[in-house]
Design an enzyme around this catalytic site. Structure first.
Site, mmCIF file in Angstrom:
data_model
loop_
_atom_site.group_PDB
_atom_site.id
_atom_site.type_symbol
_atom_site.label_atom_id
_atom_site.label_comp_id
_atom_site.label_asym_id
_atom_site.label_seq_id
_atom_site.Cartn_x
_atom_site.Cartn_y
_atom_site.Cartn_z
ATOM 1 N N ARG A 390 40.111 -20.650 27.992
ATOM 2 C CA ARG A 390 41.580 -20.587 27.889
ATOM 3 C C ARG A 390 42.195 -21.829 28.538
ATOM 4 N NH1 ARG A 390 46.629 -19.117 30.046
ATOM 5 N NH2 ARG A 390 47.934 -18.026 28.536
ATOM 6 N N CYS A 391 41.656 -22.218 29.685
ATOM 7 C CA CYS A 391 42.179 -23.413 30.375
ATOM 8 C C CYS A 391 42.059 -24.669 29.507
ATOM 9 C CB CYS A 391 41.397 -23.677 31.661
ATOM 10 S SG CYS A 391 41.579 -22.432 32.935
ATOM 11 N N MET A 392 41.003 -24.714 28.682
ATOM 12 C CA MET A 392 40.718 -25.938 27.921
ATOM 13 C C MET A 392 41.461 -26.013 26.588
ATOM 14 S SD MET A 392 36.685 -26.789 28.450
ATOM 15 C CE MET A 392 36.109 -25.371 27.526
#
Length: 401
Positions: A390-392
């Site tokens: 999700r962060c990426m």
């Protein structure tokens, strides 16, 4: 092609368009002496990190997702000479370089590069020796810092509804990352005609980061009041969204511990299906939540504080029974290990279909038992940056549920 729109009204609707950043030379510019300054715990091996990242992009593309790259979008946004000059001035002025001569040398050096190479170089950092200065072995070698956190595209700007928050980042190291988003949405040929609304601007004094912003439904937003996000920023954003007449009617502010392990709300829980969330067991006690709504008549925010378990709060606002799936099955050792590698930072690409790191195999097996389709990816190097799928990824378009 012109007139791309932002459209994100959930965390789980079919993902159609996403922005990634393929790790670049900025990763090679990490050294043990400067890890803390650049917010890293370790130094990924770039060659393997890129292979893993290319595989991530491929998983998305194979599932019908259009993948756009931050570096390419930025280069396309600053092709015009005047815009490029503005961009260079802004990027350099935020590096805090005092000496005029150094500023001119960097400008000259960057101006001489083709546009895409210039953008890559700004991301990678500029060393003293590259612009003709001697580097003393004991001194800091960069005039312009590398930006190794850029492959976590979720944080600098975040899509909510038909607009974005162009974020004001907590740390000086990450502040410049948001300049790329600013130029993309203002000058990119595909966006500049769209007038993408800005729910928050990077120039505001209070901080907010994309990892704290979750779109739970077309009515409910969840935002973490965390180590990196201020309550005042959330309220400014909420007011702008409400006043624009978006479909969202409630912003839930989750008060989470202000520590590294709980850096952002999405490292603590992520939505993976209509009624399922992955969750870090450490968040399961009683939570303080402020529900923010809007008084249309008086144009005022209304705030109600409440306490309760994550399950109870999510069930109440999403009006359905919620299942929390614990990272590592709640086992103290397993969840501690898998949480360190972002076991609860899951990217849903459709309801009940998620991308995860394969190293979190216990959590992945549990997801499978809950009938969640798991697309796992290798991440021995990417996970050294302490951020998950999700962060990426920064969704720009999701289909409505």
């Amino acid at each position: 092609m012109s007139g791309r729109n932002i459209h994100v009204y959930s965390e789980i609707g079919n993902l159609k368009t996403v922005v990634l950043h393929r790790p670049g030379e900025e990763i090679e510019n990490l050294t043990p002496d400067y890890l803390e300054r650049l917010l890293f715990d370790d130094i990924p091996f770039l060659k393997v990190a890129r292979e893993e990242h290319d595989n991530f992009a491929k998983i998305l593309q194979n599932n019908g997702v259009e993948v756009l790259y931050l570096e390419k979008l930025t280069a396309e946004s600053v092709e015009c000479k005047e815009v490029k000059e503005l961009f260079l001035s802004e990027v350099i002025s935020e590096c805090g370089i005092e000496k005029k001569e150094e500023i001119e040398k960097i400008k000259e050096f960057l101006r001489a590069l083709p546009t895409k190479a210039m953008v890559d170089k700004i991301m990678a950092g500029v060393r003293k020796k590259e612009v003709g200065y001697k580097e003393d072995f004991n001194e800091y070698p960069f005039l312009m810092d590398p930006m190794p956190n850029l492959y976590f595209t979720r944080d600098p700007f975040a899509s909510i509804g038909k607009g974005i928050t162009l974020n004001s980042m907590r740390t000086r190291t990450r502040r410049r990352e948001t300049i790329f988003g600013k130029y993309i949405f203002k000058y990119h040929p595909e966006f500049k005609g769209s007038n993408v609304p800005l729910w928050y601007d990077r120039s505001h004094q209070y901080n907010i980061e994309g990892g704290d912003e979750l779109v739970l439904s077309n009515e409910i937003l969840a935002v973490g009041h965390s180590e990196r996000t201020d309550k005042e920023a959330i309220l400014t954003m909420a007011k702008n969204i409400f006043e624009a007449g978006e479909s969202f009617n409630t912003v839930l502010i989750f008060d989470i511990p202000k520590i590294r392990a709980f850096m952002h709300l999405d490292t603590v829980f992520t939505m993976i299906d209509h009624d399922k969330f992955t969750v870090h067991p450490g968040i399961e006690g009683s939570l303080k939540v402020t529900a923010v709504t809007f008084d249309e008549k008086n144009k005022e925010l209304i705030m109600n504080e409440e306490e309760g378990s994550l399950e109870k709060i999510l069930s109440k606002y999403l009006k359905k029974d919620i299942t929390l799936i614990r990272c590592g099955g709640g086992d103290r050792i397993i969840s501690g290990r898998e949480q360190w590698n972002d076991g609860s930072n899951t990217l849903a690409i459709a309801p009940g279909k998620v991308v995860t790191y394969e190293r979190n195999y216990i959590t992945n097996e549990i997801l499978d038992k809950y009938n969640v389709t798991v697309l796992s990816m290798a991440s021995s190097e990417l996970s050294r940056g302490r951020g998950g799928p999700r962060c990426m990824s920064m969704p720009l378009y999701r289909e409505d549920l």
